[in-house]
Write a protein that holds these residues in place. Structure first.
Motif, short mmCIF file in Angstrom:
data_model
loop_
_atom_site.label_atom_id
_atom_site.label_comp_id
_atom_site.label_asym_id
_atom_site.label_seq_id
_atom_site.Cartn_x
_atom_site.Cartn_y
_atom_site.Cartn_z
N ALA A 68 0.79 -1.18 -0.19
CA ALA A 68 -0.03 0.35 -0.27
C ALA A 68 0.94 1.37 -0.24
N ALA A 69 1.90 1.59 0.59
CA ALA A 69 2.90 2.37 0.93
C ALA A 69 3.77 2.67 -0.93
N ASP A 70 3.92 1.90 -0.88
CA ASP A 70 4.59 1.94 -2.54
C ASP A 70 3.47 2.41 -4.02
N PHE A 71 2.31 1.87 -3.57
CA PHE A 71 0.96 1.87 -3.79
C PHE A 71 0.90 3.35 -3.89
N LEU A 72 0.94 3.86 -3.14
CA LEU A 72 -0.09 5.50 -2.65
C LEU A 72 1.38 6.53 -3.30
N ARG A 73 2.58 6.17 -2.76
CA ARG A 73 3.49 7.11 -3.65
C ARG A 73 3.82 7.23 -5.04
N ALA A 74 2.80 6.41 -6.00
CA ALA A 74 3.53 6.08 -7.01
C ALA A 74 1.43 6.74 -7.86
N ALA A 75 0.42 6.35 -6.80
CA ALA A 75 -0.55 6.95 -7.76
C ALA A 75 -0.85 7.82 -7.87
N PRO A 76 -1.40 8.19 -9.02
CA PRO A 76 -1.96 9.81 -9.16
C PRO A 76 -2.52 10.54 -8.15
N ALA A 77 -2.20 11.58 -8.47
CA ALA A 77 -2.82 12.95 -7.63
C ALA A 77 -4.43 12.70 -6.87
N ASP A 78 -5.06 12.47 -8.18
CA ASP A 78 -6.59 12.56 -8.19
C ASP A 78 -7.24 11.78 -8.33
N PRO A 87 -5.10 -5.34 6.97
CA PRO A 87 -4.53 -6.94 7.42
C PRO A 87 -5.17 -6.27 9.38
N ARG A 88 -5.20 -7.56 10.26
CA ARG A 88 -5.06 -7.24 11.06
C ARG A 88 -5.03 -6.21 11.91
N ALA A 89 -3.22 -5.38 11.77
CA ALA A 89 -2.54 -5.08 12.36
C ALA A 89 -2.75 -3.80 11.92
N GLY A 90 -3.89 -2.85 10.57
CA GLY A 90 -3.70 -2.58 10.57
C GLY A 90 -2.96 -1.59 9.75
N PHE A 91 -2.95 -0.09 9.39
CA PHE A 91 -2.12 0.26 8.38
C PHE A 91 -0.50 0.69 8.67
N GLY A 92 -0.41 0.38 10.23
CA GLY A 92 0.95 1.61 10.56
C GLY A 92 0.98 2.80 10.27
#
Length: 158
Positions: A68-78, A87-92
């Motif tokens: 998710a971290a890699d995705f959010l860094r690369a995903a479009p802003a809009d 998962p049970r551990a949450g986002f972090g």
């Protein structure tokens, strides 16, 4: 490969709450798993970008495995809505920081969590940037102490 809840009627209600009635151009589906939320989101959004780390599940979704971290860094802003079932551990801390950086008034962030403690920790990290608009509990595992929580948030004015 996907885990499905043993109480499908209640799970369907939880997923409906997670997706919500909103519509728009672009949605992100973080921790997409077997693709249930991706499929449901496509009924409401022109484009749904899914993110999943499990190689086989990602392949079924037609995406490369990615955190998710890699995705959010690369995903479009809009983006109009971010849907997440971590998962049970949450986002972090790292994913919360990236979600906080994306916050803007009106951005919807809908989270499904099977662990109230990790959800609370994540909500505390996001509180400055997002406002909780609703929390609903769903008993998807009857006769146990487990519950699915769906929390809907919206970006705060800056």
């Amino acid at each position: 490969l996907g885990f499905m809840q043993p109480n499908p009627e209640v799970a369907a209600l939880a997923y409906a709450e997670l997706i919500g009635p909103d519509q728009g151009a672009v949605a992100f589906d973080l921790y997409a798993g077997a693709g249930v939320t991706t499929l449901l989101s496509r009924r409401h959004y022109d484009t749904v970008l899914a993110c999943e780390t499990n190689p086989e599940s990602a392949g079924q979704l037609g995406v490369e495995p990615q955190t998710a971290a890699d995705f959010l860094r690369a995903a479009p802003a809009d983006v109009d809505q971010i849907i997440a079932n971590p998962p049970r551990a949450g986002f972090g801390a790292e994913v919360c920081e990236l979600l906080a950086a994306r916050s803007r008034p009106g951005l919807r962030l809908n989270i499904m969590s099977c662990h109230p403690v990790s959800l609370r920790r994540d909500l505390d990290r996001l509180a400055e940037h997002y406002e909780i608009t609703s929390i609903a509990a769903f008993e998807t595992l009857p006769q146990t102490a487990h519950v699915e929580l769906v929390c809907r948030l919206v970006g705060r004015p800056t």
